[in-house]
Enzyme design. Structure first.
Site, mmCIF file in Angstrom:
data_model
loop_
_atom_site.group_PDB
_atom_site.id
_atom_site.type_symbol
_atom_site.label_atom_id
_atom_site.label_comp_id
_atom_site.label_asym_id
_atom_site.label_seq_id
_atom_site.Cartn_x
_atom_site.Cartn_y
_atom_site.Cartn_z
ATOM 1 N N LYS A 117 -10.456 -1.673 -4.353
ATOM 2 C CA LYS A 117 -9.937 -1.730 -5.729
ATOM 3 C C LYS A 117 -10.368 -2.999 -6.452
ATOM 4 O O LYS A 117 -10.675 -2.978 -7.643
ATOM 5 C CB LYS A 117 -8.415 -1.624 -5.724
ATOM 6 C CG LYS A 117 -7.771 -2.750 -4.944
ATOM 7 C CD LYS A 117 -6.338 -2.512 -4.553
ATOM 8 C CE LYS A 117 -5.917 -3.599 -3.575
ATOM 9 N NZ LYS A 117 -5.732 -3.145 -2.217
ATOM 10 N N VAL B 187 -7.265 3.606 -5.143
ATOM 11 C CA VAL B 187 -6.004 3.623 -5.889
ATOM 12 C C VAL B 187 -5.059 4.650 -5.271
ATOM 13 O O VAL B 187 -5.429 5.820 -5.110
ATOM 14 C CB VAL B 187 -6.239 3.979 -7.372
ATOM 15 C CG1 VAL B 187 -4.908 3.965 -8.136
ATOM 16 C CG2 VAL B 187 -7.223 3.022 -8.019
ATOM 17 N N GLU C 94 1.677 -8.755 3.660
ATOM 18 C CA GLU C 94 0.719 -9.622 4.340
ATOM 19 C C GLU C 94 1.225 -11.063 4.396
ATOM 20 O O GLU C 94 2.159 -11.445 3.692
ATOM 21 C CB GLU C 94 -0.619 -9.558 3.598
ATOM 22 C CG GLU C 94 -1.153 -8.128 3.603
ATOM 23 C CD GLU C 94 -2.586 -8.047 3.124
ATOM 24 O OE1 GLU C 94 -3.395 -8.901 3.519
ATOM 25 O OE2 GLU C 94 -2.886 -7.113 2.361
ATOM 26 N N LYS D 216 -5.581 -1.799 -9.765
ATOM 27 C CA LYS D 216 -5.575 -0.336 -9.660
ATOM 28 C C LYS D 216 -5.440 0.302 -11.045
ATOM 29 O O LYS D 216 -6.132 1.279 -11.359
ATOM 30 C CB LYS D 216 -4.434 0.112 -8.741
ATOM 31 C CG LYS D 216 -4.659 -0.267 -7.269
ATOM 32 C CD LYS D 216 -3.390 -0.039 -6.453
ATOM 33 C CE LYS D 216 -3.617 -0.328 -4.974
ATOM 34 N NZ LYS D 216 -2.339 -0.402 -4.217
ATOM 35 N N GLY E 247 -1.473 2.999 4.154
ATOM 36 C CA GLY E 247 -1.473 3.475 5.524
ATOM 37 C C GLY E 247 -2.863 3.936 5.925
ATOM 38 O O GLY E 247 -3.597 4.490 5.099
#
Lengths: 337, 337
Positions: free
Chosen positions: B107, B134, B192, B207, B305
């Site tokens: 992205k 996206v 993260e 996005k 995921g």
């Protein structure tokens, strides 16, 4: 810019008129997106005199749709007549046989003769596209055929009939019985004079048959759908559901079990309010797909209406224009033994 | 069956490993749907020794991803490194320059250099596809580019960041402050170590920039997004929202007004419970598109995921295999003056 894509359109009801209107009003935008002009050349419908709110004098008029299907200067035939047999079937067969691409919104035709027509399209190496046949403007066909092509789909569940949805909403909202709600839906233009296809669940059964064939790659017929409509539902049923905190919707479902068996059904279900299918009003459709990589994917949008359905019809035409869709058999199914 | 489509894959994180796994485990299914075998030939990642739970010894290993991008026997390069600059950009540029198709989930790269790369792809007449960039497994790019191509889109509104969604859910559920919820999300693997991209809204801004360029056909940059994250939200804010019967979500929005001006934003919003964006949990994304023919179309599904994102990556590869995607410029935008 490359040569125009020459279109012939058969059937000038609400969807046909909306399709013509968009082709007229957004010609530049569509040509940009297609990479070439979309040129409507010929139209055909039963009544040449009827006012459809859209100018038709720029197009060749065919009283006989089969003559349109045979016209040598067309690249694409758009079939919006409807019905599994008769004229629609003859038009689609003739167009494919003569090497023309076909775009159709005809769920009855595809649910019944999709395999034959798909094989013919594959043999002729021309696209047969039908996004508008299921769930109107909701791109469920493209999603199953293309976006989820890396997945194994185990279940598709959806509300695919706006008429039933409208009737069930009315029964709950106005606390009335089925015949009254049906009459009101007919008066409002949401139900047809002969509502059997909708209220007895034939329409969603045909739609789910198409989706299941695409998702599972297996030949199926609408007769295999365990089907129950909403005609027998009473004011008391709706009231009782509401007392239990539930909402009744006509749900179509296709499941492939681990052993490969497939179960198809259309039936009224009592849904909890947070079910994505429970809150749909009027002509809104929703489809919930269960797929192994992506998990649950839900598409919600207008399942009927001239404009929404024309959106799907023209998207298919644009796919043809861009050579965007595979010319392979759109129903690459295994025949069940 | 026609010749195999030869793939090289760069970046073996969760998405890369899931992509390799699917290519291995469903090779026959994918070959059926592609009309030809998908043959993974080469892979590249930083650490050759790392166990990724998937066998890699059948593939040529490249320590240098640019060498993979230059390999003459590849048809498609799959870029899953990420980042707007550096290696990812170099790999994509090299692959396109050498006439290879590119599939990417990047992205940041597309939001920043999409126009340049799109023009390069168009010039080279090769596909540049990025469904996975996206909303993970939700086919929002294909829906905008293809399914809604007959429409004028006026607004796109969505929850596009799973990390923020998870943090906001936690704050409401556990009645805790932002730092605590962030820590919990990090411990659970949903955030993260450096969460800035997510919690300050850079990720959804990128996005939405991509979606808005596709929908409106106008050149845009992530810097044009009026951006506000969730870092400043307190337990009190969440509590107050709940008292008012509302739910806080980080909402990305792109609107084209009637005069053509475009407004891009990412900001926390107080949503009513029946808002389709309000009930999303964890990595679920949803996008609501407002378009003139179709009305409102809503797509809901897994926005993150490994498996869900691999679903989108392989769908793009299948589109390449079927020649299913136009080789035109994927960003056919007007440069704003």
């Amino acid at each position: 810019m490359t040569q125009a894509l020459r279109l012939g359109l058969v059937g000038l009801g609400a969807v046909g008129a909306a399709t013509v209107r968009r082709l007229q009003e957004q010609a530049d935008l569509l040509a940009d997106r297609a990479g070439r002009p979309l040129q409507l050349v010929a139209v055909s419908a039963r009544d040449a005199g009827k006012n459809r709110g859209v100018a038709l004098d720029a197009y060749r008029w065919y009283a006989d749709p089969l003559e349109l299907a045979a016209a040598p200067d067309l690249d694409v035939v758009i079939e919006l007549i409807g019905g599994a047999e008769g004229t629609a079937r003859a038009v689609v067969t003739a167009a494919l046989t003569q090497g023309k691409a076909v775009v159709t919104a005809n769920k009855a035709l595809l649910a019944t003769h999709g395999l034959t027509l798909g094989a013919l399209a594959a043999q002729q190496q021309v696209p047969l596209l039908f996004e508008a046949a299921v769930a109107g403007g909701v791109p469920i066909i493209k999603t199953i055929r293309e976006a989820l092509a890396a997945n194994r789909i185990s279940q598709i569940r959806g509300v695919l009939n706006g008429t039933c949805n409208d009737i069930l909403s009315r029964m709950a909202r106005e606390d009335c019985d089925f015949p009254h709600a049906l009459q009101a839906a007919q008066a409002a233009g949401y139900a047809e004079a002969d509502p059997t296809q909708d209220i007895d669940g034939y329409d969603p059964a045909q739609k789910m048959t198409i989706l299941a064939m695409l998702a599972f790659g297996v030949a199926l017929t609408p007769e295999q759908v365990k089907r129950s409509g909403i005609r027998h539902l009473t004011r008391h049923d709706v009231l009782q559901a509401r007392r239990d905190g539930k909402i009744i919707r006509l749900v179509a479902c296709a499941t492939q079990h681990a052993d490969g068996t497939i179960h198809l059904s259309v039936a009224p279900e009592m849904l909890l309010p947070h079910d994505p299918l429970a809150q749909l009003q009027g002509p809104m459709n929703a489809v919930i797909i269960q797929a192994d990589l992506v998990g649950q994917l839900i598409l919600t949008g207008a399942g009927a209406g001239g404009d929404a359905t024309a959106s799907a019809v023209i998207a298919d035409v644009l796919d043809v224009a861009r050579q965007g869709s595979a010319c392979g058999n759109p129903f690459p199914v295994k025949l069940r033994t």
